[in-house]
Design a protein around this motif. Structure first.
Motif, short mmCIF file in Angstrom:
data_model
loop_
_atom_site.label_atom_id
_atom_site.label_comp_id
_atom_site.label_asym_id
_atom_site.label_seq_id
_atom_site.Cartn_x
_atom_site.Cartn_y
_atom_site.Cartn_z
N GLU A 126 35.67 -96.35 -7.41
CA GLU A 126 36.56 -96.73 -8.50
C GLU A 126 36.33 -98.15 -9.00
OE1 GLU A 126 40.56 -95.86 -7.30
OE2 GLU A 126 40.32 -93.73 -7.79
N GLN A 158 41.51 -98.02 -14.53
CA GLN A 158 40.83 -96.74 -14.40
C GLN A 158 40.84 -95.95 -15.71
OE1 GLN A 158 38.94 -95.61 -11.92
NE2 GLN A 158 39.31 -97.58 -10.91
N PRO A 178 35.44 -97.81 -13.71
CA PRO A 178 36.58 -96.98 -14.15
C PRO A 178 36.20 -95.52 -14.34
CG PRO A 178 36.53 -99.05 -15.35
CD PRO A 178 35.25 -99.00 -14.55
#
Length: 702
Positions: free
Chosen positions: A598, A555, A601
């Motif tokens: 998600e 992320q 990222p």
């Protein structure tokens, strides 16, 4: 339609004594087989020496190809009769098998003469003749915009050293201008500026989006390691120019390298002696045939020496007829006819030969359909000052995120269409849409194995890359991945082409690159430029709850100027599970993106949301482009900064229907994301070259 006035006739020659003739198409197709008598030694001696006049040569060749009383002759006669009854012309495509005896390729088929009908197949109004060659590359679609012609005249200052006369550049220019004058408004013509060097020709082809290249120069058969013309040698060559104006003897192999990766050209016209001579026992040897192997769909050549006067007459009538019909084989036949009508050129009419890969011979729509279409880079809507401001001088990362699409690797790796056609043929693909890679790959995954197309794709890309780069020492690449192969050829590849798209992108101060391509060319270009790139792929198949530790690092991944991030949205070749290839892969990718934000990222989301977006090398309406927009861009929230997405439209797609399609596409996928779209009417390479030049000028870069 002009193409409805022709009856297809295909003649396949496997060897001296085996041939098959197909007349018509579909349910009306008829097949005739027979045994030519082309293997007789005395006949070959006469035909290869070409000591006969044109009519005698053509009659002897015709009788050997279509022996009296044979089914082959009966099939030809039936085809001719059907065509005349239907008020058509017979379109004869001659296929000589690649592995056939070389003499079959070397015969002057253009001179075929049917004495019973008093009909010369190479210029008759009843027939259209071409040498058809098979290459595992898609020939492309007809040009729908205004055809663009680049004219190159090579007239070295020291031709006396080679026993050759000066061509006379100004005289040739005047001749060609006079020939093309009736085509004003129907074709964009440009003479190459400066000396006719390899580099100048290459640079102008790359930046100009030309559909036709016309080269007028001295050609001949040269010694392999000598710059002295020698008629009995096996290497064809052309005399281009050096920067100082003197002759540069360019061999057939080096000549073809000028066209490496060139995909906009539809036709190359080589008005130089022996440019159609196949050499060294190789059907694809010689100046013209080597260009066919490079993928150019149509190549006009001169089989032997031809006088300047005859060449000028051929050129004049060839381009006039080409503009009328848009069909190169029709235009070639008509131009040969004009030579045959002139007594002083009667023995030269069979010198122009056409090597073709287009079944209908069509390069573009007829003149009446294209006369009002204009295509100029000035039509581009790109706001260069705004774009340069977002990029900045390079001291900090640019507020620009490039999205890299398939057209940026055009000529480096096979296109999705080329791969789809190859697999369709290899695996007997039974469905429609055989140029649609996701569709063909889905068929392979379903009937052969789920991972089969992913593994096969990597093998195809490696094999094709080595072929296109002309790599001979294949042993050192055994067992290498595509990334490893690219790493080994990268230095030479980027050194020799200053306008290579990846090289330009690597020179600009971007910190994040998003690509939907599987290859590592972007990473290699960054390494070549002295940077340390990070290469990552979208984790759309990963269960994040089972991989929390890696997920958090994923992320927060972030690119910098010295360590830029190359993010592969559709996966890359070193991680086959990451590839978005089949139709199911594309659907699963969209579902994953929709279910879990998600998958992309957080840092990349932030970069996209606050940057100008450059969409480089995407074809509107294709599945990968639609998925990219729907999965990412369409979900962007309006930005206080405002955003601009820049698209390039290839000149081959630059017509009114395509512009309308672009508008509809933008409205459907981009308006809700607050995007303003600016369109550059040119290729991705020409856009990046202009961008790089503007950036260097703005910020005083070397």
């Amino acid at each position: 339609m002009e193409t409805q006035k022709y009856l297809d006739c295909e003649l396949y020659l496997s060897n001296y004594k085996q041939a098959k003739l197909k007349v018509g198409q579909g349910r009306d197709e008829k097949t005739f087989e027979g045994e030519p008598t082309l293997g007789e030694q005395e006949l070959q001696r006469k035909l290869l020496q070409a000591s006969l006049d044109a009519t005698q040569y053509g009659e002897m060749l015709f009788d050997a190809l279509f022996p009296p009383g044979s089914d082959l002759l009966a099939g030809y006669r039936e085809g001719l009769a059907i065509a005349r009854h239907q008020e058509r012309r017979l379109r004869l495509r001659l296929y000589v098998a690649t592995g056939a005896p070389f003499e079959l390729h070397d015969f002057n088929w253009e001179l075929l003469y049917d004495s019973k009908k008093s009909l010369a197949l190479g210029y008759s109004r009843d027939t259209v003749l071409s040498r058809f060659m098979t290459v595992d590359l898609e020939p492309g679609q007809p040009v729908t915009g205004l055809p663009r012609l680049l004219i190159v005249v090579s007239d070295p200052t020291n031709l006396d050293d080679y026993g050759l006369a000066r061509i006379g550049r100004e005289a040739i220019h005047e001749t060609i201008e006079r020939a093309l004058k009736p085509l004003a408004g129907q074709m964009v013509c440009e003479f190459l500026k400066g000396p006719a060097t390899r580099g100048n020709i290459r640079d102008r082809l790359v930046g100009g989006g030309f559909h036709i290249l016309h080269i007028q120069a001295h050609g001949g058969l040269f010694r392999a390691n000598s710059e002295s013309p020698e008629q009995n040698s096996k290497i064809a060559g052309i005399l281009l120019e050096r920067e100082n104006g003197e002759a540069d003897v360019v061999s057939e192999n080096d000549f073809s390298k000028i066209f490496e990766g060139e995909r906009s050209l539809r036709l190359a016209t080589l008005i130089c002696c022996h440019s159609g001579k196949q050499t060294a026992g190789n059907p694809f040897g010689g100046l013209g045939p080597s260009l066919v192997k490079r993928g150019i769909p149509a190549v006009i050549t001169m089989r032997q020496a031809i006088s300047m006067e005859a060449a000028a007459r051929f050129v004049e009538h060839f381009y006039v007829n080409l503009t009328r019909s848009g069909q190169v084989d029709v235009a070639a036949n008509e131009a040969r006819w004009q030579l045959a009508l002139k007594k002083e050129h009667h023995q030269e009419w069979g010198m122009p030969a056409l090597f073709l890969r287009l079944p209908d011979g069509k390069l573009w729509e007829a003149a009446t359909k294209i006369a009002n279409v204009q295509t100029r880079s000035s039509d581009s809507a790109v706001s260069w000052p705004a774009l340069l401001k977002y990029i900045g001088p390079g001291k900090v990362p640019a507020k620009v995120v490039p999205f890299i699409g398939p057209d940026i690797i055009r000529g480096l790796l096979p296109s999705d269409v080329e791969v789809a056609l190859r697999w369709s043929k290899e695996f007997d693909y039974p469905l429609g849409r055989n140029t649609d890679l996701p569709n063909v790959a889905q068929f392979m995954a379903t009937y052969i194995g789920q991972r089969y197309p992913h593994i096969s794709l990597r093998e195809v890309l490696i094999e094709d890359l080595l072929n296109r780069e002309g790599v001979k020492d294949r042993d050192r690449f055994l067992g290498n991945s595509l990334t490893q192969v690219i790493d080994k050829i990268a230095e030479r590849h980027f050194d020799q082409d200053e306008n290579e798209p990846h090289r330009i992108l690597a020179a600009l101060p971007f910190s994040t690159y998003i690509t939907s391509n599987y290859d590592s060319f972007m990473t290699a270009a960054l390494q070549w430029s002295g940077k340390k790139p990070q290469r990552k792929s979208c984790r759309w198949r990963i269960d994040f709850e089972e991989d929390l530790a890696n997920h958090e690092r994923y992320q927060e991944m972030k690119g910098t100027l010295q360590e830029p991030l190359v993010f592969h949205m559709f996966g890359h070749d070193d991680d086959l599970d990451s590839l978005v290839l089949t139709e199911d892969d594309h659907l699963d990718f969209l579902r994953a993106i929709a279910a879990n934000s998600e998958c992309i990222p957080r840092q990349i989301h932030a970069d996209i949301a606050n940057s100008m977006l450059l969409f480089l090398g995407y074809t509107l309406g294709k599945l990968d482009c639609r998925v990219l927009y729907r999965g990412i861009v369409a979900h962007l929230k309006p930005s206080a900064y405002g955003r601009i997405a820049v698209l390039q439209i290839d000149p081959d797609q630059n017509d009114a229907p395509r512009r309308k399609e672009l508008i509809q596409f933008v409205e459907k996928y981009c308006r809700q994301a607050g995007l303003n779209i600016e369109v550059y009417w040119g290729t991705v390479r020409s856009f990046l070259t202009e961008l790089h030049n503007q950036w260097k000028k703005e910020y005083g870069k070397d």
